[in-house]
Design a protein around this motif. Structure first.
Motif, PDB file in Angstrom:
ATOM      1  N   LEU A  38      -9.332   5.242  11.533  1.00  0.00           N
ATOM      2  CA  LEU A  38      -8.918   6.612  11.822  1.00  0.00           C
ATOM      3  C   LEU A  38      -8.584   6.631  13.274  1.00  0.00           C
ATOM      4  N   LYS A  39      -9.313   5.541  13.986  1.00  0.00           N
ATOM      5  CA  LYS A  39      -8.722   5.276  15.423  1.00  0.00           C
ATOM      6  C   LYS A  39      -7.180   4.857  15.598  1.00  0.00           C
ATOM      7  N   ASN A  40      -6.892   4.182  14.631  1.00  0.00           N
ATOM      8  CA  ASN A  40      -5.185   3.694  14.700  1.00  0.00           C
ATOM      9  C   ASN A  40      -4.176   4.510  14.120  1.00  0.00           C
ATOM     10  N   VAL A  41      -4.634   5.640  13.803  1.00  0.00           N
ATOM     11  CA  VAL A  41      -3.402   6.714  13.215  1.00  0.00           C
ATOM     12  C   VAL A  41      -2.456   6.965  14.203  1.00  0.00           C
ATOM     13  N   LYS A  42      -1.385   6.809  13.762  1.00  0.00           N
ATOM     14  CA  LYS A  42      -0.170   7.352  14.736  1.00  0.00           C
ATOM     15  C   LYS A  42       0.805   8.523  13.599  1.00  0.00           C
ATOM     16  N   LEU A  43       0.995   9.243  14.626  1.00  0.00           N
ATOM     17  CA  LEU A  43       2.006  10.439  14.020  1.00  0.00           C
ATOM     18  C   LEU A  43       3.219   9.705  13.164  1.00  0.00           C
ATOM     19  N   LYS A  44       3.638  10.132  11.985  1.00  0.00           N
ATOM     20  CA  LYS A  44       4.333   9.541  11.159  1.00  0.00           C
ATOM     21  C   LYS A  44       5.362  10.877  10.657  1.00  0.00           C
ATOM     22  N   VAL A  45       6.598  10.553  10.297  1.00  0.00           N
ATOM     23  CA  VAL A  45       7.225  11.488   9.556  1.00  0.00           C
ATOM     24  C   VAL A  45       6.702  11.992   8.411  1.00  0.00           C
ATOM     25  N   ASN A  46       6.229  11.229   7.621  1.00  0.00           N
ATOM     26  CA  ASN A  46       5.560  11.610   6.335  1.00  0.00           C
ATOM     27  C   ASN A  46       4.661  13.000   6.523  1.00  0.00           C
ATOM     28  N   PHE A  47       3.852  12.872   7.709  1.00  0.00           N
ATOM     29  CA  PHE A  47       3.075  13.965   7.903  1.00  0.00           C
ATOM     30  C   PHE A  47       3.810  15.257   7.878  1.00  0.00           C
ATOM     31  N   ILE A  48       4.893  15.483   8.218  1.00  0.00           N
ATOM     32  CA  ILE A  48       5.603  16.515   8.002  1.00  0.00           C
ATOM     33  C   ILE A  48       5.955  16.920   6.599  1.00  0.00           C
ATOM     34  N   GLY A  49       6.123  15.815   5.815  1.00  0.00           N
ATOM     35  CA  GLY A  49       6.541  16.250   4.339  1.00  0.00           C
ATOM     36  C   GLY A  49       5.312  16.574   3.852  1.00  0.00           C
ATOM     37  N   ILE A  50       4.038  15.943   4.300  1.00  0.00           N
ATOM     38  CA  ILE A  50       2.665  16.591   3.471  1.00  0.00           C
ATOM     39  C   ILE A  50       2.544  17.939   3.845  1.00  0.00           C
ATOM     40  N   ILE A  51       2.868  18.303   5.218  1.00  0.00           N
ATOM     41  CA  ILE A  51       2.567  19.892   5.580  1.00  0.00           C
ATOM     42  C   ILE A  51       3.510  20.739   4.743  1.00  0.00           C
ATOM     43  N   ILE A  52       4.772  20.397   4.463  1.00  0.00           N
ATOM     44  CA  ILE A  52       5.757  21.148   3.954  1.00  0.00           C
ATOM     45  C   ILE A  52       5.292  21.104   2.431  1.00  0.00           C
ATOM     46  N   ILE A  53       5.117  20.097   1.673  1.00  0.00           N
ATOM     47  CA  ILE A  53       4.846  20.190   0.439  1.00  0.00           C
ATOM     48  C   ILE A  53       3.382  20.887   0.293  1.00  0.00           C
ATOM     49  N   GLY A  54       2.584  20.587   1.088  1.00  0.00           N
ATOM     50  CA  GLY A  54       1.229  21.255   0.841  1.00  0.00           C
ATOM     51  C   GLY A  54       1.466  22.969   1.071  1.00  0.00           C
ATOM     52  N   GLY A  55       2.282  23.374   1.968  1.00  0.00           N
ATOM     53  CA  GLY A  55       2.296  24.594   2.150  1.00  0.00           C
ATOM     54  C   GLY A  55       3.113  25.497   0.874  1.00  0.00           C
ATOM     55  N   PHE A  56       3.975  24.617   0.216  1.00  0.00           N
ATOM     56  CA  PHE A  56       4.804  25.196  -0.958  1.00  0.00           C
ATOM     57  C   PHE A  56       3.725  25.174  -2.187  1.00  0.00           C
ATOM     58  N   PRO A  96       0.766  -1.019  -0.031  1.00  0.00           N
ATOM     59  CA  PRO A  96      -0.001   0.110  -0.197  1.00  0.00           C
ATOM     60  C   PRO A  96       0.889   1.327   0.097  1.00  0.00           C
ATOM     61  N   ALA A  97       0.631   2.306  -0.820  1.00  0.00           N
ATOM     62  CA  ALA A  97       1.143   3.578  -0.759  1.00  0.00           C
ATOM     63  C   ALA A  97       1.167   4.120   0.600  1.00  0.00           C
ATOM     64  N   ASN A  98       2.208   5.036   0.563  1.00  0.00           N
ATOM     65  CA  ASN A  98       2.178   5.503   1.927  1.00  0.00           C
ATOM     66  C   ASN A  98       1.543   6.882   1.937  1.00  0.00           C
ATOM     67  N   GLU A  99       1.334   7.524   2.935  1.00  0.00           N
ATOM     68  CA  GLU A  99       0.425   8.645   3.207  1.00  0.00           C
ATOM     69  C   GLU A  99       0.916   9.728   2.150  1.00  0.00           C
ATOM     70  N   LEU A 100       2.309  10.004   2.138  1.00  0.00           N
ATOM     71  CA  LEU A 100       2.856  11.062   1.370  1.00  0.00           C
ATOM     72  C   LEU A 100       2.494  10.765  -0.295  1.00  0.00           C
ATOM     73  N   GLN A 101       2.904   9.696  -0.495  1.00  0.00           N
ATOM     74  CA  GLN A 101       2.593   9.256  -1.852  1.00  0.00           C
ATOM     75  C   GLN A 101       1.223   9.498  -2.243  1.00  0.00           C
ATOM     76  N   CYS A 102       0.284   9.044  -1.426  1.00  0.00           N
ATOM     77  CA  CYS A 102      -1.341   9.361  -1.710  1.00  0.00           C
ATOM     78  C   CYS A 102      -1.542  10.718  -1.783  1.00  0.00           C
ATOM     79  N   PHE A 103      -0.925  11.687  -0.974  1.00  0.00           N
ATOM     80  CA  PHE A 103      -1.137  12.984  -0.922  1.00  0.00           C
ATOM     81  C   PHE A 103      -0.336  13.726  -2.268  1.00  0.00           C
ATOM     82  N   ILE A 104       0.672  13.169  -2.647  1.00  0.00           N
ATOM     83  CA  ILE A 104       1.242  13.779  -4.082  1.00  0.00           C
ATOM     84  C   ILE A 104       0.499  13.456  -5.085  1.00  0.00           C
TER      85      ILE A 104
END
Length: 191
Positions: A160-178, A105-113
């Motif tokens: 949704l209940k099982n979501v844990k903080l990951k490094v990918n989330f920072i990438g999503i925020i940075i890429i999204g901001g740009f 399964p694709a990771n969160e950052l790949q899905c976002f991109i």
């Protein structure tokens, strides 16, 4: 399906099951349209709420705040596949996004991109008709869509209940901001 299953699943799931028996190209585009429709049902009210709040505070907002507020509902849209690489429509219709290299399964950052291509969404639909496994966003994110087990909508809540903080989330925020800042430069009236 037996009649008791049909009643407990609901008419929407029954109709989606009927659609799944048609041409895979059309089925994939219908999945994209259903994804878009569901996300619009979620983000339009959120956008209206943010618009009302922005109107209430009027001139107290600067351009950066406007971009930030606009990006909230769009972040929801871009992360529709966030949970196990399956949006609600993909769960209902039996699809999942996977990484082309690993077949996992694709990771969160790949899905976002892969969802950043919303600005060329009509082109995505045409590409989806030509190639139901990969659209423009999939080529960018190195992903593809495969057939998967169909799931009920309530699986979103358990995921949704099982979501844990990951490094990918920072990438999503940075890429999204740009991304949103870049859009504000391209479309200057976005404040």
């Amino acid at each position: 399906m037996t009649e008791s299953n049909t009643n407990s699943d609901g008419i929407i799931i029954e109709e989606i099951s009927k659609i799944n028996n048609i041409n895979p190209r059309i089925n994939r585009v219908l999945s994209m349209l259903l994804d878009h429709f569901i996300m619009c049902l979620l983000i339009v009210p959120l956008g209206i709420l943010i618009g009302v709040l922005a109107f209430q505070f009027g001139q107290n907002f600067n351009k950066l705040t406007g971009i930030g507020l606009f990006s909230i509902p769009m972040f929801v849209y871009f992360n529709k596949d966030f949970l196990r690489a399956k949006s609600l429509a993909k769960r209902l219709m039996g699809y999942q996004i996977i990484d082309v290299k690993t077949n996992k399964p694709a990771n969160e950052l790949q899905c976002f991109i892969r969802n950043l291509t919303i600005i060329v969404w009509p082109i995505e639909v045409v590409v989806g008709l030509i190639n139901p496994k990969r659209r423009v966003g999939d080529f960018i994110a190195n992903t593809k869509v495969i057939n998967s087990k169909k799931e009920k909508p309530k699986t979103v809540w358990s995921d949704l209940k099982n979501v844990k903080l990951k490094v990918n989330f920072i990438g999503i925020i940075i890429i999204g901001g740009f991304y949103f800042y870049g859009l504000s430069l391209i479309f200057p009236g976005m404040n």
